[in-house]
Design an enzyme around this catalytic site. Structure first.
Site, mmCIF file in Angstrom:
data_model
loop_
_atom_site.group_PDB
_atom_site.id
_atom_site.type_symbol
_atom_site.label_atom_id
_atom_site.label_comp_id
_atom_site.label_asym_id
_atom_site.label_seq_id
_atom_site.Cartn_x
_atom_site.Cartn_y
_atom_site.Cartn_z
ATOM 1 C CB THR A 49 -0.674 0.039 1.312
ATOM 2 O OG1 THR A 49 -0.032 0.436 2.444
ATOM 3 C CG2 THR A 49 -1.628 -1.288 1.519
ATOM 4 C CB CYS A 50 0.099 4.990 -0.029
ATOM 5 S SG CYS A 50 -1.224 4.957 1.230
ATOM 6 C CB SER A 109 -3.479 2.874 9.700
ATOM 7 O OG SER A 109 -3.859 1.619 9.319
ATOM 8 C CB THR A 115 -12.135 0.798 7.592
ATOM 9 O OG1 THR A 115 -12.696 1.950 6.575
ATOM 10 C CG2 THR A 115 -12.636 1.158 8.943
ATOM 11 N N GLY A 189 -5.917 10.938 -10.844
ATOM 12 C CA GLY A 189 -5.956 9.583 -10.504
ATOM 13 C C GLY A 189 -7.363 9.275 -10.176
ATOM 14 C CB ALA A 190 -10.414 8.061 -11.944
#
EC number: 1.2.1.70
Length: 444
Positions: A49-50, A109, A115, A189-190
């Site tokens: 993930t980022c 996180s 979530t 970015g969509a």
């Protein structure tokens, strides 16, 4: 068997390093399949993930497993093991299990309690199942982890005050511009992150939004949903001229906006500043743009101060979830311990059924006049007797497997019943190492 986590995350590794160790979503199947072929790796799930890239693995030996996972990462990203090793966080055994629970519940996180990570873990797990890189251990563990994460969010209020990274990006914009109503915002970015940012902008009263994406139809769909406008990526330079705020989150592996591009744009903006938030990993925007006078660039690591809001309140709820995690770990370890006794129980049943079969053959020889119906009745009742006799020994065997010195106790159990269990005893010895698992890292 041992459970191991190897990876990088936002806590200890800056984005300029993380982006070099990020798997594209389209690469995950091939990556997991490749990792599965490595020596010592029995099961694996890759989460990228980022904020983190982490490999969750079941290995037959800890030292060997650690080395070959590091080697896989180095080979995949065309780096040297020595280059990446200082940045890698490694969790083993209890620590690895707890880390997975905490990550999935949102306790690890940047935005405590968010979530989005639950969906990301679930998608990685489903991908791993699809390419058959999970087995008995991870299929059970991930099922428990995902179930607990859902329960944690439904039984506590941790998610109510938690922000997403996209929300934090919008909040940063508010700190700089105040009222966003008259700002022209460009979303690059969509995907999921872009849409979350657009949701928050829409809720903040933003009226001028432009959406751009590699696939124009996706940009159109998202723009229409939030009363914005879509433009093809070929018009990016023109869109940068009009925007006050840019939030970028594409899946590109290269910079979408370069320093040279922004130099040209700045000359045409007549001194108007452009506020940019790059929440993509790898980054979409060349960090050297910060050297330009009229461009103000923030990346995902710069959002840390923003997400501190309501942190104290969320940490109270995090304590409740931590307690739930500890309870669930006990349940999982109890289940894990029983794996070593399964072959032993199978051997006991097999021996008992062998005796029953031999007894039936003896009866048929001695009483040849038995009808088929009589044979079935006798067989049914003798099997019932065996099941009743085995019930208590099987229960005791399961209890022994969860106790200290399980190897010796189960070996004695096998000797009492004269069972051939050399392979099973060796398997149980592996499981016994789980009673000396390394302590976990439990920082919030």
């Amino acid at each position: 068997m041992h459970i191991l986590v190897v990876g990088v995350n936002y806590r200890t590794v800056p984005v300029e390093i993380r982006e070099k160790l990020t798997f594209q979503e389209t690469e995950l199947k091939r990556a997991m399949t490749t990792l599965q072929s490595q020596k010592s790796v029995l099961e694996n799930v890759i989460v990228s993930t980022c904020n983190r890239t982490e490999i969750y693995a079941v290995v037959d030996q800890l030292h060997t497993g650690r080395y070959y996972i590091k080697k896989f990462l180095a080979d995949w990203f065309q780096l040297e093991i020595e280059e990446i090793s200082p940045y890698l966080s490694i969790f083993e055994q209890d620590g690895a299990i707890e880390h997975l629970f905490r990550v999935t519940c949102g306790l690890d996180s940047m935005v405590v309690g968010e979530t989005q990570i639950l969906g990301q873990i679930r998608n990685s797990f489903l991908t791993a199942q699809e390419v058959k890189t999970t087995g008995t251990i991870f299929n059970e563990l991930l099922k428990q982890v995902i179930t607990l994460a859902k329960r944690a969010h439904s039984e506590t209020t941790i998610g109510e005050s938690a922000m997403s990274v996209s929300y934090a990006a919008v909040e940063l914009g508010k700190k700089i511009f105040g009222d966003l109503t008259d700002c022209h915002v460009l979303i690059l970015g969509a995907g999921k992150m872009g849409e979350l940012a657009l949701q928050n902008l829409y809720g903040s009263g933003v009226q001028k939004v432009t959406v751009m994406n590699r696939t124009f139809t996706k940009a159109e769909t998202m723009a229409e949903k939030y009363m914005g406008h879509a433009k093809p990526l070929s018009e990016l330079q023109c869109a940068l001229l009009e925007a006050d705020i840019l939030i970028s989150s594409t899946g590109s592996s290269n910079y979408v906006i370069t320093k040279e591009m922004m130099k040209k744009v700045e000359r045409m903006r007549s001194g108007r500043p452009l506020f940019m938030v790059d929440i993509a990993v790898p980054r979409d925007i060349d960090p050297e743009i910060n050297e330009l006078e009229g461009s103000f660039l923030y990346d995902i690591d710069d959002l840390q101060d923003v997400v501190e809001a309501n942190r104290a309140e969320r940490l109270k709820e995090a304590e409740k979830i931590q307690f739930m995690i500890e309870e669930e770990i006990v349940l999982f370890k109890n289940w894990l311990n029983t794996l070593g006794v399964v072959p032993l129980i199978s051997a006991l049943r097999e021996k008992a059924l062998g005796i029953q079969s031999e007894t039936m053959r003896s009866l048929e020889r001695k009483i040849p006049t038995l009808s088929d119906r009589e044979k079935k009745v006798i067989s049914k009742h003798t099997k019932s007797i065996i099941n009743q006799l085995l019930k208590d020994p099987i229960l005791v065997a399961k209890e022994l497997a969860a106790e200290e010195k399980a190897t010796e106790k189960l070996a004695l159990f096998a000797k009492i019943f004269d069972l051939e269990v050399q392979e099973e005893v060796e398997h149980t010895e592996e499981l016994e190492h789980k009673r000396a698992w390394t302590p976990s890292v439990s920082s919030l």
